[in-house]
Motif scaffolding. Sequence first.
Motif, mmCIF file in Angstrom:
data_model
loop_
_atom_site.group_PDB
_atom_site.id
_atom_site.type_symbol
_atom_site.label_atom_id
_atom_site.label_comp_id
_atom_site.label_asym_id
_atom_site.label_seq_id
_atom_site.Cartn_x
_atom_site.Cartn_y
_atom_site.Cartn_z
ATOM 1 N N SER A 169 -2.881 1.423 12.146
ATOM 2 C CA SER A 169 -3.674 2.567 11.713
ATOM 3 C C SER A 169 -2.862 3.856 11.811
ATOM 4 O O SER A 169 -3.349 4.918 11.483
ATOM 5 C CB SER A 169 -4.959 2.667 12.536
ATOM 6 O OG SER A 169 -4.652 2.776 13.892
ATOM 7 N N ARG A 173 0.640 2.606 8.405
ATOM 8 C CA ARG A 173 -0.524 2.545 7.523
ATOM 9 C C ARG A 173 -0.112 2.839 6.087
ATOM 10 O O ARG A 173 0.683 3.737 5.820
ATOM 11 C CB ARG A 173 -1.553 3.580 7.988
ATOM 12 C CG ARG A 173 -2.841 3.532 7.197
ATOM 13 C CD ARG A 173 -3.561 4.859 7.259
ATOM 14 N NE ARG A 173 -4.242 5.041 8.541
ATOM 15 C CZ ARG A 173 -5.544 5.292 8.644
ATOM 16 N NH1 ARG A 173 -6.289 5.381 7.589
ATOM 17 N NH2 ARG A 173 -6.092 5.485 9.816
ATOM 18 N N ASP A 176 -1.486 4.141 0.270
ATOM 19 C CA ASP A 176 -2.368 3.814 -0.849
ATOM 20 C C ASP A 176 -3.585 3.019 -0.398
ATOM 21 O O ASP A 176 -4.259 2.390 -1.194
ATOM 22 C CB ASP A 176 -1.611 2.993 -1.915
ATOM 23 C CG ASP A 176 -0.371 3.712 -2.387
ATOM 24 O OD1 ASP A 176 -0.369 4.963 -2.319
ATOM 25 O OD2 ASP A 176 0.584 3.038 -2.807
ATOM 26 N N GLY A 177 -3.844 3.027 0.901
ATOM 27 C CA GLY A 177 -4.882 2.128 1.438
ATOM 28 C C GLY A 177 -6.260 2.724 1.490
ATOM 29 O O GLY A 177 -7.121 2.205 2.194
ATOM 30 N N HIS A 178 -6.507 3.831 0.767
ATOM 31 C CA HIS A 178 -7.839 4.443 0.765
ATOM 32 C C HIS A 178 -8.334 4.749 2.169
ATOM 33 O O HIS A 178 -9.510 4.628 2.465
ATOM 34 C CB HIS A 178 -8.865 3.535 0.065
ATOM 35 C CG HIS A 178 -8.656 3.453 -1.409
ATOM 36 N ND1 HIS A 178 -7.514 2.927 -1.959
ATOM 37 C CD2 HIS A 178 -9.431 3.837 -2.462
ATOM 38 C CE1 HIS A 178 -7.603 2.984 -3.277
ATOM 39 N NE2 HIS A 178 -8.732 3.532 -3.605
ATOM 40 N N GLY A 179 -7.428 5.078 3.076
ATOM 41 C CA GLY A 179 -7.861 5.440 4.424
ATOM 42 C C GLY A 179 -8.128 4.263 5.334
ATOM 43 O O GLY A 179 -8.516 4.449 6.471
ATOM 44 N N PHE A 180 -7.916 3.050 4.837
ATOM 45 C CA PHE A 180 -8.131 1.887 5.694
ATOM 46 C C PHE A 180 -6.866 1.572 6.488
ATOM 47 O O PHE A 180 -5.759 1.796 5.989
ATOM 48 C CB PHE A 180 -8.518 0.668 4.861
ATOM 49 C CG PHE A 180 -9.909 0.734 4.320
ATOM 50 C CD1 PHE A 180 -10.969 0.194 5.018
ATOM 51 C CD2 PHE A 180 -10.169 1.360 3.108
ATOM 52 C CE1 PHE A 180 -12.257 0.266 4.524
ATOM 53 C CE2 PHE A 180 -11.456 1.447 2.605
ATOM 54 C CZ PHE A 180 -12.500 0.894 3.317
ATOM 55 N N PRO A 181 -7.018 1.038 7.715
ATOM 56 C CA PRO A 181 -5.824 0.656 8.451
ATOM 57 C C PRO A 181 -5.138 -0.528 7.789
ATOM 58 O O PRO A 181 -5.776 -1.287 7.058
ATOM 59 C CB PRO A 181 -6.347 0.273 9.837
ATOM 60 C CG PRO A 181 -7.824 0.309 9.770
ATOM 61 C CD PRO A 181 -8.255 0.774 8.431
ATOM 62 N N ASN A 185 1.177 -4.270 1.433
ATOM 63 C CA ASN A 185 1.295 -5.716 1.430
ATOM 64 C C ASN A 185 2.726 -6.113 1.074
ATOM 65 O O ASN A 185 3.171 -5.937 -0.059
ATOM 66 C CB ASN A 185 0.301 -6.333 0.446
ATOM 67 C CG ASN A 185 0.113 -7.796 0.723
ATOM 68 O OD1 ASN A 185 1.076 -8.517 0.986
ATOM 69 N ND2 ASN A 185 -1.128 -8.241 0.681
#
Lengths: 361, 360, 306
Positions: A169, A173, A176-181, A185
């Motif tokens: 997190s 992090r 490009d993860g939209h704020g997700f931890p 990939n």
Amino acid sequence: MLTLEKRPHRSAFWTWAAPPVAVLLTILFGMVLFLILGKDPVIAIKAIFWDPVFGEFAFYYRPEIVKKAAPLVLIATGLAFGFRAGIWNIGAEGQYIIGAICGAGVALAFYPLEARWIVFPLAIVAGALGGMIWAAIPAILRIYFKTNEILVSLMLVYVAQVLITAFASGLLRSPDGHGFPGSRNLSQYSAAANLDLISGTGMHWGVVAALVAVLIAFFVLTRHQFGFDVRLTGQSPRAAAFSGINPNRLVLFSMALSGGLAGLAGIFEVTGPAGQILASFPKFYGFTAIIVAFLGRLHPLGILLAGLLMALTYIGGEVAQDNLQLPAAAILTFQGMLLFAILAVDTLTMYRLRRSRKEVR
Amino acid sequence: MKRRTLLATGAGAAMAAALGLPARAQAKTKVGFIYVGPINDGGWTQHHHENALMMAEHFGDAVEFVYQESVPEGPDAERAITQMCLGGANIVFTTSFGFMDPTINVAAKFPDVKFEHATGYKTADNVSVYSAKFHEGRAVQGFLAGKMTKSNKVGYIASVPIPEVILGINASYIHAKKVNPDVEFKIIWIFEWLNPAKEADAAKALIEQGCDVVLQHTDSTAPHQAAKDAGNVYTFGQAADMAEFGPMPRISSIIDNWAPYYIDRVQAVMDGTWASKNTWDGIGQGMVGIGEISDAVPADIKAEAEALRDSIASGAYNPFTGPLNKQDGSAWLADGEVADDGVLAGLSFYVEGIEGDIPS
Amino acid sequence: MDINPILLLAALMVASTPILLAAIGELVTERAGVLNLGVEGMMIMGAVAGYIVGHSTGSPLAGFAGAAAAGIGLSLVFAILTQVLLTNQTATGLGLTLFGMGLASLMGQGFEPALPVTVSKIAIPGLSSIPVLGPILFQHDAIVYLSILLVLAVYLVLGYSRAGLILRAVGENHDAAHALGYPVRLVRLLAIMFGGACAGLGGAYISLVRVPQWIDGITAGAGWIALAIVVFASWKPWRLIGGAYLFGGMTVLQLNIQGDGGKIFGVTVPVEYLSMTPFVATIVVLVVMSAGRAPGSLGKSFHASN
């Protein structure tokens, strides 16, 4: 009453008979368990042991077994050296996690560079080094401060778990993860991806590494001076010292070796099957590998078979869950029983059962 | 046997061939669910499972319902989903954010199977995403918290720092502040969705620091138990109604109401009308339910809360309506301006007035 | 600052009790030379058994007794395997954790509590009214006191009784102890059972007092922490209390700091990293106290013929 009597030599018969006997025993106990749970025991056992290898969808499960077994075999092979010499690295789980973090960190630092010949090898080296360094900590502390490596390596597992959650997190992090931890990939980053070498076979670089490690370990243990040192130290530390083996170097070597292989398993996992650094990064491989090492009797070829068996129970357990809606907990219990049975029956290779008589002493 | 022989020509080819085989003649629609926790976790997974069972009951013999519980996120999930597809599932619901990439990967290999991923943002021709606007419910909770607190300290047990949770904190703070300018929020992150022991400790810590309302975005009932032991503390049910803790400490709840959506989507598969879409529904569409506001809340406050709920449901009011500033004081929404759903879905900051940092 | 130090310290004692109980059991087991890594499995068995028995009978006493029995039951599996069948302790202990977690989950499925269980707090007359110390130390439930009494008892028995002497002798050098005519396996069997009982009690404290409810995986790693504390205490009972309160305290403190805006005296604390401090502290303690040597025969199998 029955007692155990030590055999003068390892029993050739039980060496080969013990594993199948243990599996049969587990199947019997397991059938009782599944019966109690109200499931058809024959179908359940078939789902666990038969369907993944020979069933209708075996073409999909076989590669999955290979992928699941690879990190277990890789880690366990490294552990076996230390275990043979009485050096107890219980923290392979931590080294595996740190390997994944370091390797992924290096790979992500290059993102989006598309030079696979730079990124992938560097990530692998970083992963192995990370695991090695993490394992060297308990080794060095043991050499200079006589601390117990079981416990230090175990403590470092917890530290590694906290670190991966924090990195997922924080530092690693994905932007490009939209704020997700979770990191980018890596299996979708072609310069670092560890994909099947031949599509659909499950043979990725981690599997290759596991096989190579088994082969090298086999020759080192049976043919090389290092293998001899390890075996001698395990059997008699005093004799080893007399023969000029430096125990400190052995500690450092075998810890770094097992840590390095665990780190490799981590990097191959995070660039391949797992793909991402996540708080839920596939856990427990490091601990399960300890079990695999013992199931394989600390022998590289044994470990290869034990790793495949362990992987089979995971995959088969899922098949049973899917087909019979067998609870996941039942599989956990079943794995525990399998381990107990193998360990218990294995005793017969070194001891024989005797009717107890008065001890003459 | 056909598949076995194909294997000889290379597993990759076999896979493709297997996938290309005509679907088995099926009278029933096979519906699969992948859960991240055990079905009796008392929280997120249990709630999805109960709603899935309602769906199965609704269709009776027309569907075959299968599930796999305690599926770890990552490669194991990919296998579990594939397994279900190989087993002939027509539609698979993957009910955890961490199943996003595995769902997308498997979906690419099974173009004829429909996938529904909860709480994610990646879609494909055969992958829909769905989530609920839990923050609409949080607004109502925040209103109640602001009205009910006497110490003006409201505790908030937060789970994992993702937009959904941050939205919830903001929504409840905005509406508590509106009715009680002196209100202060104490936020504890536990970095897990379900850890009863940690949740209990967090609730106790908040109560000991003077909070008399504890909101939670974690799944267990442990905070309710801690509040009950403490006496005069109010709590809200999360995901499930948690009515067993009413009328005190639980004074209301946010209920995840997935069943109508599940029924709708399975029906679409049966009718052949299923199409990929991005669903983010709230109170108005019935996906977020507000549990009965208990008698511990005075009647006038209850009526106001219900009015707020109804105005959100009808679309007349958006919980994120300006003027609102960001935590650092910079302007975010002008007076009367309404936040865009796209912005909300990726929100990563606190609004003005909330103390502390979002962990990163 | 809203942190109330008195309440914080009292909360710390409650949060630490499960790990203290499990750790005192494991300490005795390890002092007898046996490394049982299955503490987590035994704890979770205790948690589910305590919950089921407690909520079936409505009696906390029965609940805790059931938990201890369940812990012993599972520890006997370990004892038979490692002491009679001479299996490797590390692998068997890890297996015990898998087995215990699976079995506990199966036992808990579908159980509906019938009767409520209340574990009431006992204010010790006189002592509990001492300012500051009273509310911190003397207003707890019986199990908190029991955990400390157990530590005291273990300290006395290990240090000042013949039984303790024999147990330590067995743990330090089982061959010598055997030569002296001590029943090595029996001593170890009893030590393992004691470890199981304590772990079971610790688990039940989570499911009956601290949380209190049953949910799959409720012990959430407490058993591993208990193992860490034993090392932290370098196998000395009194230090165990310090270790348990440090570990338990760190989690409670961490949550309290967050609730207080994430700052201590105005300095922002990175809470994500705070949770790893106890483990690092343990390593530091291990290094500093290199005298804290593990029992000589720890983890090794004993067979009379060796």
